[in-house]
Design a protein around this motif. Structure first.
Motif, short mmCIF file in Angstrom:
data_model
loop_
_atom_site.label_atom_id
_atom_site.label_comp_id
_atom_site.label_asym_id
_atom_site.label_seq_id
_atom_site.Cartn_x
_atom_site.Cartn_y
_atom_site.Cartn_z
N ARG A 68 -12.36 -48.14 57.91
CA ARG A 68 -11.07 -48.37 58.59
C ARG A 68 -10.71 -47.18 59.47
O ARG A 68 -10.22 -47.35 60.60
N GLU A 69 -10.98 -45.98 58.99
CA GLU A 69 -10.65 -44.79 59.78
C GLU A 69 -11.52 -44.73 61.04
O GLU A 69 -11.05 -44.32 62.10
N TYR A 70 -12.77 -45.15 60.90
CA TYR A 70 -13.64 -45.19 62.08
C TYR A 70 -13.13 -46.23 63.08
O TYR A 70 -13.09 -45.99 64.29
N GLN A 71 -12.73 -47.37 62.56
CA GLN A 71 -12.16 -48.41 63.44
C GLN A 71 -10.94 -47.88 64.20
O GLN A 71 -10.75 -48.16 65.37
N LYS A 72 -10.12 -47.12 63.49
CA LYS A 72 -8.92 -46.56 64.10
C LYS A 72 -9.30 -45.56 65.20
O LYS A 72 -8.74 -45.58 66.29
N GLN A 73 -10.27 -44.71 64.90
CA GLN A 73 -10.73 -43.73 65.91
C GLN A 73 -11.25 -44.44 67.16
O GLN A 73 -10.95 -44.03 68.28
N TYR A 74 -12.03 -45.48 66.93
CA TYR A 74 -12.62 -46.19 68.06
C TYR A 74 -11.54 -46.89 68.88
O TYR A 74 -11.58 -46.92 70.10
N MET A 75 -10.57 -47.47 68.17
CA MET A 75 -9.43 -48.13 68.82
C MET A 75 -8.66 -47.13 69.67
O MET A 75 -8.29 -47.42 70.81
N ASP A 76 -8.41 -45.96 69.12
CA ASP A 76 -7.67 -44.94 69.86
C ASP A 76 -8.47 -44.50 71.08
O ASP A 76 -7.90 -44.27 72.16
N TYR A 77 -9.80 -44.39 70.91
CA TYR A 77 -10.63 -44.02 72.06
C TYR A 77 -10.54 -45.11 73.14
O TYR A 77 -10.35 -44.82 74.32
N TRP A 78 -10.69 -46.34 72.70
CA TRP A 78 -10.60 -47.46 73.66
C TRP A 78 -9.27 -47.42 74.41
O TRP A 78 -9.23 -47.50 75.65
N ASN A 79 -8.17 -47.24 73.65
CA ASN A 79 -6.85 -47.15 74.29
C ASN A 79 -6.80 -46.01 75.31
O ASN A 79 -6.18 -46.13 76.36
N SER A 80 -7.46 -44.91 74.95
CA SER A 80 -7.37 -43.71 75.80
C SER A 80 -8.00 -43.92 77.18
O SER A 80 -7.70 -43.18 78.12
N THR A 81 -8.86 -44.94 77.29
CA THR A 81 -9.49 -45.15 78.61
C THR A 81 -8.49 -45.67 79.65
O THR A 81 -8.80 -45.69 80.84
N PRO A 127 1.63 -53.46 60.38
CA PRO A 127 0.67 -52.34 60.38
C PRO A 127 0.78 -51.44 59.15
O PRO A 127 1.81 -50.83 58.91
N TYR A 128 -0.29 -51.38 58.39
CA TYR A 128 -0.36 -50.54 57.19
C TYR A 128 -0.98 -49.17 57.52
O TYR A 128 -1.10 -48.30 56.68
N GLN A 129 -1.36 -48.99 58.78
CA GLN A 129 -2.03 -47.76 59.21
C GLN A 129 -1.21 -46.53 58.83
O GLN A 129 -0.03 -46.45 59.15
N GLY A 130 -1.85 -45.58 58.14
CA GLY A 130 -1.19 -44.32 57.84
C GLY A 130 -0.12 -44.42 56.77
O GLY A 130 0.78 -43.59 56.72
N VAL A 131 -0.21 -45.43 55.92
CA VAL A 131 0.75 -45.59 54.81
C VAL A 131 0.03 -45.25 53.51
O VAL A 131 -1.11 -45.68 53.29
N ALA A 132 0.67 -44.45 52.66
CA ALA A 132 0.08 -44.10 51.37
C ALA A 132 -0.04 -45.37 50.53
O ALA A 132 0.75 -46.29 50.66
N ASN A 133 -1.03 -45.39 49.65
CA ASN A 133 -1.25 -46.60 48.86
C ASN A 133 -1.96 -46.24 47.57
O ASN A 133 -2.48 -45.15 47.41
N SER A 134 -1.98 -47.19 46.66
CA SER A 134 -2.81 -47.07 45.46
C SER A 134 -4.13 -47.77 45.73
O SER A 134 -4.17 -48.77 46.44
N MET A 135 -5.20 -47.27 45.12
CA MET A 135 -6.51 -47.92 45.24
C MET A 135 -6.85 -48.25 46.69
O MET A 135 -7.32 -49.35 46.99
N ASP A 136 -6.59 -47.28 47.56
CA ASP A 136 -6.87 -47.52 48.98
C ASP A 136 -8.36 -47.83 49.14
O ASP A 136 -9.21 -47.16 48.56
N ASP A 177 -3.49 -50.46 64.87
CA ASP A 177 -3.95 -50.61 63.49
C ASP A 177 -5.11 -51.59 63.52
O ASP A 177 -4.93 -52.75 63.89
N PRO A 178 -6.31 -51.14 63.14
CA PRO A 178 -7.48 -52.02 63.29
C PRO A 178 -7.45 -53.24 62.39
O PRO A 178 -8.22 -54.17 62.61
#
Lengths: 573, 573
Positions: A435-448, B263-272, B307-308
């Motif tokens: 999920r973190e990789y997806q987010k990074q890629y999404m942010d990169y895509w947006n940055s274009t 969007p759940y991006q960047g939200v703390a969670n259990s059993m992420d 949020d991917p």
């Protein structure tokens, strides 16, 4: 692997039984010459066995065929028989079919013709259109082996399961509702986790354009069959590139939709229940508009009411219209379309034919006035690691079980190994990392958006499908060019560009040092000797056009437009 | 748990620091009387500490407040101060806050007022609207403990993490864009896996309508705070009922959307990283239209670009309009709306107040001319088993880690136990079983088209949220009434109905045998003695209206309509 192995005999018996279902009138009169003599069995080679009328029908694309069959100008029976004949030839040439059920297909076609005669209207938008299916789909009356000898005579390996030869996959039910005619199921590598198509039933499925090479995988039978026009369009599946690789290797278009659009309900699979990277269903065909026809008509069946994993997201004409308006603007000289161009992924260098394919794409985009951005994404090595961990999470337990049913061995091409499964906590960490990789890629895509000058990020990304054109047997060993898309769950369309040419795709005598460093693995290529340049001669070269998640309508529209323009670039060379 | 435990002292210090952030002018002048003397601290009780103007503001719903603040009739500062005051009182009454940042909120409100003064227009559709947040969301300047003592002074348990007090969750960023004012974070049970709200920082969050009872969980602080109108609306999360349970226990509306909308991006969670059942974000508020306002405006921020895991699915006005047309038809005497009614799930019998709540709903539906179908679904025991296996898949490793950071003990209410984690192959089998259950339930839902007479399946399902109204402390131990919705990934809205009444919710003297067998656990209720009927007196009774997957627009529209009609039924009794 002694000749006495029961699984070997069982596989051979099944292979023979497939051949036996081909009517005598459609058997090749002579043995097929070796590939060293006749590489390319497409076009005039296969046409020698067909009538002009059969050629006319089978070389029309799905859109044109449906236009004839839904209006009663062509009968379903005539069209079905033509494709059955050509599919029979294709199988004898490159070994691309697992199941043949021509009789049932012709019976179905007769019913469709009777329906049309009675109602003066088609039963649905695919009335009378033959559609081929990868051998993961269950069709009533025939079995599904998925390339496993241990599945012969069973339901997904289970003996005496009441669903054997009874169950139909949800997509099959929908295709029947739409009027499509089902007539064959195509070959796959056992496990599905390979970029070539090999198993102990049909042996090896060869590339029709160059029978020294692979047809790709895992939807390899689809690729080979459609390349030979033994099918106007079919459905494969893609968990790491399995639609796009055979599409690219066979000069076809192939769609890898995002997960949640096409119904996977009731389809056999490997590692079922692995939900870090979901396998998805996608169509392959010689034209982009054929992909759109299949995709759109399946959505018209509202699969979200029948498959709990399908999203309620009908075909969005608004996305098509918006994309077309940008295309019209570009044609008027005011392009606001922008594309990323990734010449290589920083891990595996590409061979000259692929580099040339990408250059043709880039020239085309520039000719059309579209902005081209050099792609500088988050590490693709990370995507590769994530894919590998996902594919191997069960330590090979699933494939071990299914190979174990017969005792057969695993092909060297399979990219999953036996190892220790990971733990649930490790899986959770993998899912978070993905999920973190997806987010990074999404942010990169947006940055274009800051680079395009259009106010929008890029509309798509062009990149290779593999380091090489249709591959030399056993040499497919890098799936990273396609599998990163599955990690991201993006939309991707494989597009045909041109063919490898031993007279062009070699290092030029005056190649400068700069050219050598131009991200193209000339040295690798040369080290392998000129034999490879010769072996690859004639191999289809494809690329992929990647879009964001759930952008199928947009990407299919762009693929149709740009595929046409790319072919113009090639023709004028 | 000696008084000398370092974690106990650390939790107490944090508890005191929360209280210390309340300005002296907003402290209660006298100790709060015990619950045995004053159960209900809502309404006139809390109003005694507020001005008429503060009451006017804080008892308006989010839609009315936004109408005032986005037009400049009310200033953001006045509205923010009124809610800060009331939230401060609420916390002193029922212990519902984890973080208080009134000063930052008032500074933000001043900036909003300055913006409005300059532009004569709001910054966004939530301009000046205070919104509360469950303590999983990261907000700049404050910490997130999620109820864990070991998270105090850390970022999600990690010391010296640069994100500490810096990171903001994606939803928080979007709320700021929309003009919302953030001012507090609300209490949760440590682990989030409990239907009551208890931790070693704030102790126990009580139910404001009846302080002998729980506020529910895990979004319990949200429920309690909004019940006291210390917030007009807020966001919780729901993996097994954690939005709907506190909504029901506090006479509120609460939305459990399908996964992939908020969007759940960047939200703390259990059993992420557990992705068999995804936790989802949903709003809670006193009115259904407030839920719709928050949900719709967040979607206007296009979270799918940030949020991917969010689907590109904007707010669909067409679904609202279609639903409204059915409502209008019904008002004209031609209802085509149909609802399933599930009085109990076949596993855990419900108590009389809940039975009465469902009867009120059923009477309402029939009065409106809607078709009511008795729900006869696939086994809910299966859903319960699947949920339990999913919640316990890691054998409690995640909670063990986080409790271990401080050494604190686990509350008895937590529904996850320490056990052996399952294997990857077992997880795959669980995911397959879950999908098959979803398919069964989908087919059942579709099958109701044969019973409704409308040509459509039911438009929604009414069922309990729990076997009981707001629960007696430590007695929440059955989550099956809400968790089946998470297994199905369906849309569900919790709706308020009425309040438990010790003079009604007892077994009638002339109860017939048939009545005893009426799926209502009268005997269980009576066995517990009349004390419980008394303890429950005044407890809010909620139900849920469940719709298919990704039907938020439809279900919110129905909830607003039916919630209003249900309250009319209650009033006329």
């Amino acid at each position: 692997m002694s000749v006495n192995s029961p699984w070997l005999a069982k596989g051979e018996a099944k292979r023979q039984s497939i051949l036996d279902t081909i009517p005598a009138k459609w058997r090749l009169p002579n043995p097929v010459p070796p590939a060293t003599e006749v590489r390319d069995v497409t076009g005039s080679y296969i046409q020698q066995y067909l009538s002009e009328r059969e050629i006319e029908i089978t070389e029309s694309d799905a859109v044109d065929i449906a236009a004839q069959t839904t209006t009663g100008r062509w009968t379903a029976v005539e069209v079905t028989e033509a494709f059955c004949h050509r599919a029979a030839l294709a199988h004898q040439l490159v070994s691309c079919l697992h199941e043949i059920f021509f009789d049932a297909a012709i019976e179905d076609a007769k019913k469709l013709d009777a329906y049309f005669a009675e109602h003066k209207a088609p039963i649905g938008p695919l009335h009378g259109l033959p559609v081929s299916l990868k051998d993961q789909f269950h069709v009533k009356g025939v079995e599904t082996t998925m390339g496993y000898v241990g599945w012969i005579g069973t339901f997904q390996g289970a003996k005496d399961d009441p669903r054997f030869r009874i169950e139909e996959s949800e997509l099959v039910r929908e295709l029947r509702n739409l009027g499509a005619v089902l007539y064959c199921k195509t070959s796959v590598p056992a496990t599905l986790m390979a970029g070539e198509t090999v198993n102990h039933i049909i042996g090896y499925t060869w590339n029709p354009k160059n029978r020294l090479l692979s047809c790709g995988g895992s939807s390899g039978g689809e690729g080979a069959l459609i390349a030979l026009r033994g099918s106007p369009a079919g459905f494969g599946t893609d968990i790491g590139g399995s639609v796009r690789i055979p599409a690219g290797y066979n000069f076809l278009y192939g769609l890898r939709p995002s997960s949640g659009r096409m119904p996977y309900q009731g389809v056999a699979n490997s590692m079922d229940g692995q939900n870090t990277i979901l396998s998805v269903i996608g169509p392959l065909a010689p034209t982009a508009r054929s992909l759109a026809l299949l995709f759109k008509t399946v959505l018209s069946q509202q699969p979200w009411y029948h498959d709990p994993l399908v999203l309620e997201l009908p075909w969005r004409d608004a996305l098509v219209e918006e994309t077309r308006s940008w295309i019209e603007q570009a044609k008027a000289g005011n392009s606001t379309l922008a594309f990323g161009m990734m010449h290589w992924d920083g891990i595996t260098r590409i061979q000259p034919p692929i580099a040339r394919g990408l250059k043709i794409v880039e020239q085309t985009l520039k000719r059309l006035g579209h902005k081209v951005i050099t792609w500088n994404p988050p590490s693709h090595a990370t995507a590769g690691t994530l894919s590998s961990e996902a594919f191997n999470m069960d330590g090979g337990a699933d494939l071990k079980h299914h190979f174990g049913l017969s005792g057969e061995s695993k092909a060297v091409q399979v990219i999953v190994d036996e190892s220790n499964p990971i733990s649930i906590s490790e899986l959770a960490a993998l899912n978070v990392a993905k999920r973190e990789y997806q987010k990074q890629y999404m942010d990169y895509w947006n940055s274009t958006a800051e680079l395009t000058g259009t106010g929008r990020p890029v509309d798509g990304l062009f990149c290779p499908l593999a380091p090489h054109a249709a591959v030399i047997p056993t040499q497919f060993n890098y799936v990273g060019y396609t599998s990163f898309v599955n990690i991201l769950d993006y939309t991707s369309v494989a597009l045909p560009v041109t063919f490898a040419d031993k007279s062009i795709d070699v290092r030029a005598a005056d190649a400068s040092v700069a050219e050598l460093a131009d991200h193209i693995e000339w040295t690798f290529w040369l080290m392998r000797g000129t034999d490879d340049a010769d072996t690859y001669h004639g191999a289809p070269i494809g690329v992929q056009l990647v879009g964001r998640r759930l952008q199928e309508e947009k990407m299919l529209t762009l693929a149709e437009y740009l595929g046409g323009e790319i072919s113009k670039t090639v023709e004028t060379k």
